[in-house]
Design a protein around this motif. Structure first.
Motif, PDB file in Angstrom:
ATOM      1  N   GLN A  26      32.999  26.825  49.796  1.00 45.56           N
ATOM      2  CA  GLN A  26      31.966  26.925  48.763  1.00 45.56           C
ATOM      3  C   GLN A  26      31.394  28.332  48.708  1.00 45.56           C
ATOM      4  O   GLN A  26      31.135  28.882  47.639  1.00 45.56           O
ATOM      5  CB  GLN A  26      30.854  25.913  49.041  1.00 45.56           C
ATOM      6  N   GLY A  27      31.231  28.905  49.887  1.00 41.64           N
ATOM      7  CA  GLY A  27      30.739  30.277  49.937  1.00 41.64           C
ATOM      8  C   GLY A  27      31.698  31.241  49.274  1.00 41.64           C
ATOM      9  O   GLY A  27      31.286  32.141  48.537  1.00 41.64           O
ATOM     10  N   CYS A  28      33.008  31.038  49.522  1.00 47.01           N
ATOM     11  CA  CYS A  28      34.017  31.886  48.872  1.00 47.01           C
ATOM     12  C   CYS A  28      33.958  31.731  47.360  1.00 47.01           C
ATOM     13  O   CYS A  28      34.080  32.698  46.615  1.00 47.01           O
ATOM     14  CB  CYS A  28      35.412  31.531  49.375  1.00 47.01           C
ATOM     15  N   GLY A  29      33.762  30.466  46.913  1.00 43.69           N
ATOM     16  CA  GLY A  29      33.689  30.228  45.477  1.00 43.69           C
ATOM     17  C   GLY A  29      32.539  30.986  44.847  1.00 43.69           C
ATOM     18  O   GLY A  29      32.673  31.570  43.770  1.00 43.69           O
ATOM     19  N   VAL A  30      31.393  30.986  45.520  1.00 46.85           N
ATOM     20  CA  VAL A  30      30.225  31.720  45.018  1.00 46.85           C
ATOM     21  C   VAL A  30      30.522  33.214  44.972  1.00 46.85           C
ATOM     22  O   VAL A  30      30.215  33.908  43.997  1.00 46.85           O
ATOM     23  CB  VAL A  30      28.985  31.437  45.893  1.00 46.85           C
ATOM     24  N   ILE A  31      31.148  33.699  46.043  1.00 46.45           N
ATOM     25  CA  ILE A  31      31.485  35.129  46.098  1.00 46.45           C
ATOM     26  C   ILE A  31      32.465  35.482  44.990  1.00 46.45           C
ATOM     27  O   ILE A  31      32.320  36.497  44.301  1.00 46.45           O
ATOM     28  CB  ILE A  31      32.060  35.486  47.482  1.00 46.45           C
ATOM     29  N   TYR A  32      33.490  34.630  44.801  1.00 51.54           N
ATOM     30  CA  TYR A  32      34.493  34.913  43.778  1.00 51.54           C
ATOM     31  C   TYR A  32      33.861  34.928  42.386  1.00 51.54           C
ATOM     32  O   TYR A  32      34.171  35.787  41.561  1.00 51.54           O
ATOM     33  CB  TYR A  32      35.604  33.865  43.824  1.00 51.54           C
ATOM     34  N   LYS A  33      32.996  33.938  42.119  1.00 52.84           N
ATOM     35  CA  LYS A  33      32.355  33.897  40.798  1.00 52.84           C
ATOM     36  C   LYS A  33      31.473  35.116  40.591  1.00 52.84           C
ATOM     37  O   LYS A  33      31.468  35.716  39.501  1.00 52.84           O
ATOM     38  CB  LYS A  33      31.527  32.620  40.640  1.00 52.84           C
ATOM     39  N   THR A  34      30.723  35.481  41.635  1.00 57.15           N
ATOM     40  CA  THR A  34      29.876  36.668  41.523  1.00 57.15           C
ATOM     41  C   THR A  34      30.724  37.911  41.260  1.00 57.15           C
ATOM     42  O   THR A  34      30.387  38.743  40.417  1.00 57.15           O
ATOM     43  CB  THR A  34      29.059  36.862  42.811  1.00 57.15           C
ATOM     44  N   THR A  35      31.844  37.999  41.979  1.00 61.17           N
ATOM     45  CA  THR A  35      32.749  39.130  41.765  1.00 61.17           C
ATOM     46  C   THR A  35      33.277  39.132  40.334  1.00 61.17           C
ATOM     47  O   THR A  35      33.321  40.175  39.670  1.00 61.17           O
ATOM     48  CB  THR A  35      33.934  39.060  42.749  1.00 61.17           C
ATOM     49  N   GLY A  36      33.663  37.943  39.855  1.00 59.38           N
ATOM     50  CA  GLY A  36      34.154  37.839  38.482  1.00 59.38           C
ATOM     51  C   GLY A  36      33.105  38.230  37.460  1.00 59.38           C
ATOM     52  O   GLY A  36      33.383  38.962  36.508  1.00 59.38           O
ATOM     53  N   ASP A  37      31.894  37.746  37.662  1.00 61.81           N
ATOM     54  CA  ASP A  37      30.810  38.074  36.731  1.00 61.81           C
ATOM     55  C   ASP A  37      30.546  39.584  36.702  1.00 61.81           C
ATOM     56  O   ASP A  37      30.329  40.166  35.635  1.00 61.81           O
ATOM     57  CB  ASP A  37      29.528  37.331  37.125  1.00 61.81           C
ATOM     58  N   VAL A  38      30.553  40.206  37.889  1.00 62.43           N
ATOM     59  CA  VAL A  38      30.330  41.655  37.972  1.00 62.43           C
ATOM     60  C   VAL A  38      31.463  42.406  37.280  1.00 62.43           C
ATOM     61  O   VAL A  38      31.237  43.354  36.514  1.00 62.43           O
ATOM     62  CB  VAL A  38      30.189  42.110  39.442  1.00 62.43           C
ATOM     63  N   LEU A  39      32.701  41.982  37.533  1.00 62.03           N
ATOM     64  CA  LEU A  39      33.851  42.647  36.930  1.00 62.03           C
ATOM     65  C   LEU A  39      33.832  42.533  35.417  1.00 62.03           C
ATOM     66  O   LEU A  39      34.077  43.510  34.695  1.00 62.03           O
ATOM     67  CB  LEU A  39      35.145  42.036  37.485  1.00 62.03           C
ATOM     68  N   ILE A  40      33.510  41.347  34.922  1.00 64.24           N
ATOM     69  CA  ILE A  40      33.462  41.139  33.480  1.00 64.24           C
ATOM     70  C   ILE A  40      32.339  41.957  32.856  1.00 64.24           C
ATOM     71  O   ILE A  40      32.501  42.570  31.791  1.00 64.24           O
ATOM     72  CB  ILE A  40      33.297  39.637  33.181  1.00 64.24           C
ATOM     73  N   SER A  41      31.182  41.978  33.520  1.00 66.96           N
ATOM     74  CA  SER A  41      30.062  42.770  33.018  1.00 66.96           C
ATOM     75  C   SER A  41      30.419  44.255  32.976  1.00 66.96           C
ATOM     76  O   SER A  41      30.124  44.954  31.996  1.00 66.96           O
ATOM     77  CB  SER A  41      28.831  42.547  33.888  1.00 66.96           C
ATOM     78  N   PHE A  42      31.074  44.725  34.039  1.00 65.47           N
ATOM     79  CA  PHE A  42      31.493  46.129  34.077  1.00 65.47           C
ATOM     80  C   PHE A  42      32.527  46.420  32.995  1.00 65.47           C
ATOM     81  O   PHE A  42      32.453  47.448  32.309  1.00 65.47           O
ATOM     82  CB  PHE A  42      32.080  46.458  35.452  1.00 65.47           C
ATOM     83  N   GLY A  43      33.476  45.513  32.835  1.00 67.59           N
ATOM     84  CA  GLY A  43      34.500  45.715  31.811  1.00 67.59           C
ATOM     85  C   GLY A  43      33.911  45.795  30.420  1.00 67.59           C
ATOM     86  O   GLY A  43      34.336  46.602  29.591  1.00 67.59           O
ATOM     87  N   ARG A  44      32.918  44.951  30.174  1.00 66.91           N
ATOM     88  CA  ARG A  44      32.285  44.913  28.857  1.00 66.91           C
ATOM     89  C   ARG A  44      31.424  46.150  28.593  1.00 66.91           C
ATOM     90  O   ARG A  44      31.475  46.727  27.505  1.00 66.91           O
ATOM     91  CB  ARG A  44      31.444  43.648  28.754  1.00 66.91           C
ATOM     92  N   SER A  45      30.638  46.549  29.592  1.00 70.57           N
ATOM     93  CA  SER A  45      29.661  47.619  29.364  1.00 70.57           C
ATOM     94  C   SER A  45      30.209  49.015  29.632  1.00 70.57           C
ATOM     95  O   SER A  45      29.710  49.995  29.062  1.00 70.57           O
ATOM     96  CB  SER A  45      28.422  47.395  30.243  1.00 70.57           C
ATOM     97  N   GLU A  46      31.230  49.126  30.486  1.00 65.93           N
ATOM     98  CA  GLU A  46      31.707  50.446  30.883  1.00 65.93           C
ATOM     99  C   GLU A  46      33.199  50.677  30.609  1.00 65.93           C
ATOM    100  O   GLU A  46      33.576  51.638  29.951  1.00 65.93           O
ATOM    101  CB  GLU A  46      31.437  50.663  32.382  1.00 65.93           C
ATOM    102  N   MET A  47      34.062  49.780  31.125  1.00 70.26           N
ATOM    103  CA  MET A  47      35.491  50.038  31.030  1.00 70.26           C
ATOM    104  C   MET A  47      35.992  50.043  29.588  1.00 70.26           C
ATOM    105  O   MET A  47      36.709  50.952  29.167  1.00 70.26           O
ATOM    106  CB  MET A  47      36.284  49.002  31.837  1.00 70.26           C
ATOM    107  N   LEU A  48      35.615  49.010  28.813  1.00 68.69           N
ATOM    108  CA  LEU A  48      36.101  48.919  27.443  1.00 68.69           C
ATOM    109  C   LEU A  48      35.606  50.078  26.577  1.00 68.69           C
ATOM    110  O   LEU A  48      36.417  50.714  25.885  1.00 68.69           O
ATOM    111  CB  LEU A  48      35.720  47.574  26.828  1.00 68.69           C
ATOM    112  N   PRO A  49      34.297  50.402  26.595  1.00 68.98           N
ATOM    113  CA  PRO A  49      33.861  51.570  25.811  1.00 68.98           C
ATOM    114  C   PRO A  49      34.568  52.856  26.241  1.00 68.98           C
ATOM    115  O   PRO A  49      34.889  53.705  25.395  1.00 68.98           O
ATOM    116  CB  PRO A  49      32.350  51.640  26.090  1.00 68.98           C
ATOM    117  N   TYR A  50      34.809  52.998  27.544  1.00 75.47           N
ATOM    118  CA  TYR A  50      35.509  54.193  28.031  1.00 75.47           C
ATOM    119  C   TYR A  50      36.948  54.217  27.518  1.00 75.47           C
ATOM    120  O   TYR A  50      37.441  55.250  27.066  1.00 75.47           O
ATOM    121  CB  TYR A  50      35.486  54.213  29.559  1.00 75.47           C
ATOM    122  N   MET A  51      37.628  53.065  27.591  1.00 74.78           N
ATOM    123  CA  MET A  51      39.005  52.998  27.122  1.00 74.78           C
ATOM    124  C   MET A  51      39.094  53.259  25.621  1.00 74.78           C
ATOM    125  O   MET A  51      40.083  53.812  25.134  1.00 74.78           O
ATOM    126  CB  MET A  51      39.619  51.650  27.456  1.00 74.78           C
TER     127      MET A  51
END
Length: 342
Positions: A26-51
């Protein structure tokens, strides 16, 4: 210690181990979701505009191919990458489209040279890669629908930000491209034919002037493909020309690519040449914030030009020759480097 007590201890130990494993998972699941949320947020706000500031379509397509599986895997742990999914599947599709185009040009050369087996092999390769492109583009469209909903006639989604509007626009254009590539693959993917009507309706939800004439240009391209979808007294060619001009005025020439695609699909050589010449003549003051979208327009124009040149000369468009044609020399003197024709 008695055997009964030992059994109880072992049972409690086993339960503790199982409980610990569940908590760890369960702890891994929370970590994975948090990682996913951070990655998606970064992709939306930084990576995509940069690309978007890049003008290297190959880099965008390879990025899409390499990162899409990682990004979309976070769906399994509760993150929602659907909006970014529409974008990365779109860019990944350009890789497949380029390979399909190269196979198509090989087919043309083989037919011209009378190499039957080579022509047949090239056509098979073209259809296979067209199917890959169609599949990726249809996935892009479906992720857009997952993010915003499947709208009925007269309905529009809540597009709260420019990012949402961009995803909506790109996802719908991918839907049209999926139809075209599925046709080129003899329907290998099975993209539903009614998708064109949905795209035509969906594009009404975007402000035409804000998005460089692309919404009405896309609708007009659909009208040319399926005239029964056009409103009464609609002039598809006038809309496409207006879309191309809006693109030139804003430094993002997607409208020009839509015009060229429509002319090519209709076999209208005069309008096709005009679209390509006008695109080439308007290569100044491009918008650096959306360089990638303009580069994708160039990718489409280049592909159409290469088809025309190869069909007539057996070779692709000469270097620096976008906007010129093989028979220009007879009309107005040399316009391209003759070394490229040897």
């Amino acid at each position: 210690m008695g055997s009964l007590s030992m059994k109880k201890m072992l049972r409690h130990s086993g339960l503790a181990l199982v409980g610990g494993a569940i908590l760890a998972l369960q702890g891994c699941g929370v970590i994975y979701k948090t990682t996913g949320d951070v990655l998606i947020s970064f992709g939306r706000s930084e990576m995509l505009p940069y690309m978007m500031t890049y003008d290297d379509v190959r880099m965008a397509c390879v990025t899409g191919e390499a990162q899409t599986p990682l990004l979309m895997s976070f769906e399994r742990v509760g993150s929602d990458p659907s909006k970014l999914g529409a974008m990365v599947f779109t860019t990944a599709a350009t890789c497949a489209e380029q390979i399909a185009l190269d196979a198509e040009l090989r087919y043309m050369r083989s037919v011209k040279d009378g190499r039957v087996s080579e022509a047949q092999d090239a056509r098979i390769e073209q259809k296979r890669w067209s199917a890959v492109a169609a599949d990726r583009q249809y996935k892009a469209y479906n992720y857009m629908v997952e993010a915003y909903g499947d709208m009925k006639d007269g309905e529009c989604p809540k597009l709260k930000t420019d990012f949402d509007e961009l995803v909506w626009m790109v996802g719908n254009i991918s839907g049209v491209q999926a139809l075209l590539n599925d046709g080129a693959s003899d329907g290998a993917v099975g993209v539903p034919r009614d998708l064109a009507a949905k795209v035509e309706r969906n594009m009404k939800c975007l402000e035409n002037d804000k998005w460089w004439g692309v919404p009405r240009g896309t609708r007009a391209a659909v009208w040319n493909l399926l005239p029964m979808l056009a409103p009464p007294n609609a002039d598809a060619w006038a809309e496409l020309e207006a879309s191309a001009k809006a693109g030139f005025d804003n430094g993002i020439r997607l409208g020009s690519a839509l015009y060229a695609m429509s002319a090519f699909s209709k076999g209208n050589d005069e309008r096709l040449r005009k679209a390509i010449r006008d695109y080439a003549a308007n290569d100044q003051n491009l918008n650096p914030d959306y360089a990638m979208l303009d580069a994708i327009a160039g990718f489409i124009i280049q592909g159409i030009s290469d088809r025309e040149w190869t069909e007539n000369t057996g070779k692709r468009t000469p270097i620096g020759g976008i906007g010129t044609f093989w028979d220009d020399q007879a009309q107005s003197g040399p316009s391209v480097n003759i070394d490229d024709l040897l």
